[in-house]
Design an enzyme around this catalytic site. Structure first.
Site, PDB file in Angstrom:
ATOM      1  N   PRO A   1     -29.946  47.826  72.330  1.00  0.00           N
ATOM      2  CA  PRO A   1     -29.029  47.063  71.482  1.00  0.00           C
ATOM      3  C   PRO A   1     -28.788  47.771  70.164  1.00  0.00           C
ATOM      4  O   PRO A   1     -29.786  48.446  69.564  1.00  0.00           O
ATOM      5  CB  PRO A   1     -30.077  45.883  71.213  1.00  0.00           C
ATOM      6  CG  PRO A   1     -31.197  45.835  72.384  1.00  0.00           C
ATOM      7  CD  PRO A   1     -31.390  47.360  72.707  1.00  0.00           C
ATOM      8  N   GLU A   2     -27.724  47.944  69.845  1.00  0.00           N
ATOM      9  CA  GLU A   2     -27.327  48.310  68.364  1.00  0.00           C
ATOM     10  C   GLU A   2     -27.018  47.268  67.507  1.00  0.00           C
ATOM     11  O   GLU A   2     -27.083  46.170  68.036  1.00  0.00           O
ATOM     12  CB  GLU A   2     -26.109  49.465  68.649  1.00  0.00           C
ATOM     13  CG  GLU A   2     -26.560  50.609  69.217  1.00  0.00           C
ATOM     14  CD  GLU A   2     -25.802  51.984  68.726  1.00  0.00           C
ATOM     15  OE1 GLU A   2     -25.740  52.154  67.616  1.00  0.00           O
ATOM     16  OE2 GLU A   2     -25.556  52.729  69.818  1.00  0.00           O
TER      17      GLU A   2
END
Length: 275
Positions: A2-3
């Site tokens: 996840p960014e």
DNA sequence: CTGCTTCCCTGACGGC
DNA sequence: TGCCGTCAGGGAAGCA
């Protein structure tokens, strides 16, 4: 992995399920993730009402009167709200059981993280956790712009890509979005940060904002490990111009994209369009 | 302070 | 088919 857009998507997905709910019980199936899970999680969280779900950088904060649970999804973490009787699967490390409320009975916030790069920590009321100190501005805030990048970059000899990924400069720009933003702005990732002009930093800041905002709007990128909070796999394909396209034709000029490592991170760029 | 390297962890993937 | 090596990646920590 996840960014920022995935974390923000998770936050938005979780907030309506969590805010106002009481944590009835905490189940820890491991004593640690990246770091030991502090005793406050078990001692203080049960019985508390979750007042708000916030995000700072790639951290999520579940605020209660007695303090905030601080979560990071690391590379492979996911949070889902599920029926409490959902069978536990591999790498389901933490459950926050939620007290019944009206028709919404027996739910659990479940934290799954195969690679365990994530963490679950505790932030006392009125304090800012050590990990959140010294972070740069949010990329979508007004504090982040070309002038800011220009000012902070003077004298920096590191490649501009490394500079952009430094969380003390700006938070939430990981490897994928750094490559995309630099492509968009036409800046070589190898260029010395201190030698990029004010004008080009303006273009870079705009590119970062545009790309992140678009990804959030789309519900986060494709990301192999990302699962949206309601349990639906979040396989949105974001059209990536640079990341993962080494050797393939540049979407702008058709010349083959170059691939190499910058600061131990794989990077792809177009040697013609990015200078 | 800047910058560079190492390390954490596991699943996926390529080669034999 | 199975085994094994390699890689990915956020970001803290340690070191120059």
């Amino acid at each position: 992995m996840p960014e920022l857009p995935e974390v923000e998507t998770t936050r938005r997905g979780l907030a309506p399920h969590l805010e106002g709910r009481i944590v009835s019980d905490v189940v820890l199936r491991r004593p640690d993730l990246r770091w030991p899970i502090p005793p406050e999680i078990r001692a203080l969280l049960p019985g508390q009402r979750i007042d708000s779900v916030r995000r700072r950088a790639k951290y999520l904060l579940l605020d209660t009167e007695s303090g905030s649970a601080l979560l990071h999804l690391g590379m492979s973490g996911s949070l889902r709200v599920l029926p409490a009787d959902t069978p536990v699967e591999a790498h389901d490390h933490v459950d926050l059981n939620l007290a019944d409320r009206g028709r919404s009975k027996g739910r659990v916030l479940r934290f799954n993280d195969p690679r365990r790069f994530g963490c679950l920590l505790w932030q006392p009321p009125g304090q800012v956790h050590e990990l959140l100190r010294g972070l740069g501005p949010e990329p979508l805030s007004d504090a982040f712009d070309g002038d800011y990048l220009f000012a902070r970059s003077r004298g920096r000899k590191a490649p501009v890509k490394t500079f952009l990924m430094d969380q003390g400069i700006v938070v939430g720009v990981g490897n994928i979005y750094a490559a995309e933003a630099l492509f968009d702005a036409g800046i070589s990732p190898l260029r010395e940060a201190g030698k990029v002009s004010r004008e080009r930093y303006g273009a870079l800041a705009e590119a970062v904002k545009r790309i992140l905002a678009y990804a959030i709007e789309r519900g986060g990128t494709t990301l192999r490990d990302f699962i949206s909070p309601d349990g639906v796999p979040g396989y949105f394909e974001l059209e990536l111009s640079a990341y993962g396209r080494g050797g393939q034709p540049c979407p702008r000029c058709g010349k083959p994209m170059k691939e190499g490592a910058i600061g131990q991170r794989t990077t792809v760029w177009c040697p013609r369009c990015q200078r």
